[in-house]
Write a protein that holds these residues in place. Structure first.
Motif, PDB file in Angstrom:
ATOM      1  N   ARG A  41      44.443  52.030  37.298  1.00 47.24           N
ATOM      2  CA  ARG A  41      43.373  51.356  38.048  1.00 47.24           C
ATOM      3  C   ARG A  41      43.868  50.104  38.753  1.00 47.24           C
ATOM      4  NH1 ARG A  41      40.871  54.570  34.467  1.00 47.24           N
ATOM      5  NH2 ARG A  41      39.090  55.680  35.380  1.00 47.24           N
ATOM      6  N   LEU A 103      35.350  48.154  40.746  1.00 44.26           N
ATOM      7  CA  LEU A 103      35.484  49.519  41.249  1.00 44.26           C
ATOM      8  C   LEU A 103      34.181  50.022  41.860  1.00 44.26           C
ATOM      9  CD1 LEU A 103      37.591  51.062  38.348  1.00 44.26           C
ATOM     10  CD2 LEU A 103      38.345  50.800  40.718  1.00 44.26           C
ATOM     11  N   THR A 398      34.125  54.138  37.980  1.00 52.78           N
ATOM     12  CA  THR A 398      34.772  54.939  39.018  1.00 52.78           C
ATOM     13  C   THR A 398      33.819  56.011  39.539  1.00 52.78           C
ATOM     14  OG1 THR A 398      36.918  54.586  37.929  1.00 52.78           O
ATOM     15  CG2 THR A 398      36.799  56.331  39.588  1.00 52.78           C
TER      16      THR A 398
END
Length: 415
Positions: A41, A103, A398
């Motif tokens: 990430r 994110l 995500t």
């Protein structure tokens, strides 16, 4: 590197995240300290920033929101580190929550910069691949007898995924998308037979995960789809009419032939766990249905009221890591995202979270509301409020970012 290649790499990085999380879970399960998920990430976020800067950044409204979010939450974490004298290591751990939360904004932000090259058809195919990877990551370990359970050896199987509620959220979002693709068969994007297989596999995954919220939502959504095809779906061709017949007949045959045995076997551990906690909580239904989150919320409120200088804590919070280190299970983590945001990052953090949700709701209703997009966002708000593990879990953040990217593309094509 051309813009087309940068976009392809971005979509590829999204596509592989279930595989990365599975291997990350394997390393954790077998005692290896390889931070694969964290490394992935960090690289993903770095690539997003590189891709946007290389293309030339468009200063849109989501750009301003992203800057305010990252700047505010970073300053709050630094302030907490000095105020509570927790040191650099704890600051790094606290910043990991900010990275996960970012994110939610970074993925749709990148997509908006490259919006002209994205389409509903393209993202639909990506969704199918994502769903296959997510399903395989749970069912393959289940069949092989590998992986972990949430409670004991018989309940809440989660394979090598880290937490049950965040992967349940991911399966529900995939279930909603598959159902939406089925409804769009007048302009088919994915073959109906593949969609039906994926739909049943998603329901099966929710069943072996065994979360109350996941099972209830999946069942209610399935009834909605059946009702939609029975009473609202209108086809223009014999082929589409036959598709509706196939869908309903296949579901009926499944329930008649395999349903009873399958459901009783799969639900036995869920029912046993529900009965155990019902006895343990002495029929305290709010605590049973919320999995003690109401108790954790009460403890967190008591911790807050007893904290010195809580006027400052009201504005800046205490931090996720600090709360867990100080209080543990007695209010250190509520598992209700809006409350965890308030107690961790104060009223400033809560305003930021609300602003993020409102921003995407505004996208969904801009120049004509899209009911499916609004439904996805309202469900996410309810789920994050009652169940949690959406905005501060790497996997579900995500998925949420991907969902918001899809909403943007749906709206652009609609407009």
């Amino acid at each position: 590197m051309s813009e087309r290649i940068r976009l392809h790499i971005f979509l590829l990085l999204i596509m592989i995240f279930p595989i990365v999380d599975i291997f990350n879970g394997v390393f954790i399960s077998y005692g290896s300290n390889i931070p694969l998920g964290t490394a992935y990430r960090i690289f993903f976020i770095a690539y997003i920033l590189y891709g946007v800067l290389a293309k030339g950044m468009k200063q849109t409204d989501d750009y301003v929101l992203l800057l305010i979010t990252l700047f505010s939450l970073t300053i709050i974490c630094i302030f907490q580190a000095f105020f509570f004298a927790t040191g650099f290591n704890l600051l790094v751990e606290e910043m990991s929550y900010v990275i996960r939360f970012s994110l939610c904004l970074l993925i749709p932000f990148f997509a908006k910069q490259f919006g002209a090259a994205l389409s509903v058809k393209r993202l639909s195919k990506l969704t199918i691949v994502l769903d296959v990877f997510l399903i395989g990551g749970l069912i393959v370990p289940y069949v092989l007898g590998l992986g972990n359970n949430t409670y004991d050896d018989a309940a809440g199987f989660k394979g090598f995924y880290f937490a049950t509620n965040d992967i349940a959220y991911a399966f529900l979002i995939m279930l909603f998308f598959v159902g939406w693709f089925l409804i769009q068969q007048h302009k088919p994007i994915v073959p109906a037979s593949l969609l039906l297989i994926l739909y049943f596999l998603n329901m099966y995954c929710l069943l072996i995960l065994g979360t109350k919220s996941g099972l209830l939502t999946g069942v209610l959504y399935s009834f909605y789809l059946i009702g939609y095809f029975l009473f609202r779906y209108r086809s223009d061709s014999l082929h589409e009419q036959f598709f509706v017949f196939e869908f309903l007949l296949g579901l009926l045959l499944f329930l008649l032939m395999k349903g009873k045995e399958f459901l009783l076997t799969s639900l036995s551990s869920v029912i046993a766990r529900f009965t155990y906690f019902r006895t343990l909580y002495q029929d305290d239904w709010p605590r049973l249905l919320l999995s003690s989150r109401n108790v954790y919320l009460r403890d967190a409120a008591a911790n807050f009221s007893q904290a010195p200088k809580n006027q400052l804590i009201f504005w800046f919070g205490s931090g996720f890591e600090n709360r867990w280190n100080w209080y543990g299970r007695k209010g250190g983590l509520i598992e209700m995202d809006f409350f965890d945001m308030f107690f961790s990052y104060g009223i400033i953090g809560t305003i930021i979270l609300v602003a993020v949700v409102v921003h995407f709701l505004r996208v969904a209703v801009y120049q004509g509301s899209n009911k499916f997009c609004v439904f996805l966002l309202i469900f996410t708000v309810i789920y994050s409020f009652l169940v949690g593990h959406v905005f501060f879990s790497a996997l579900s953040a995500t998925v949420f970012g991907f969902m918001c990217m899809f909403i943007q593309v749906i709206k652009e094509e609609q407009i």
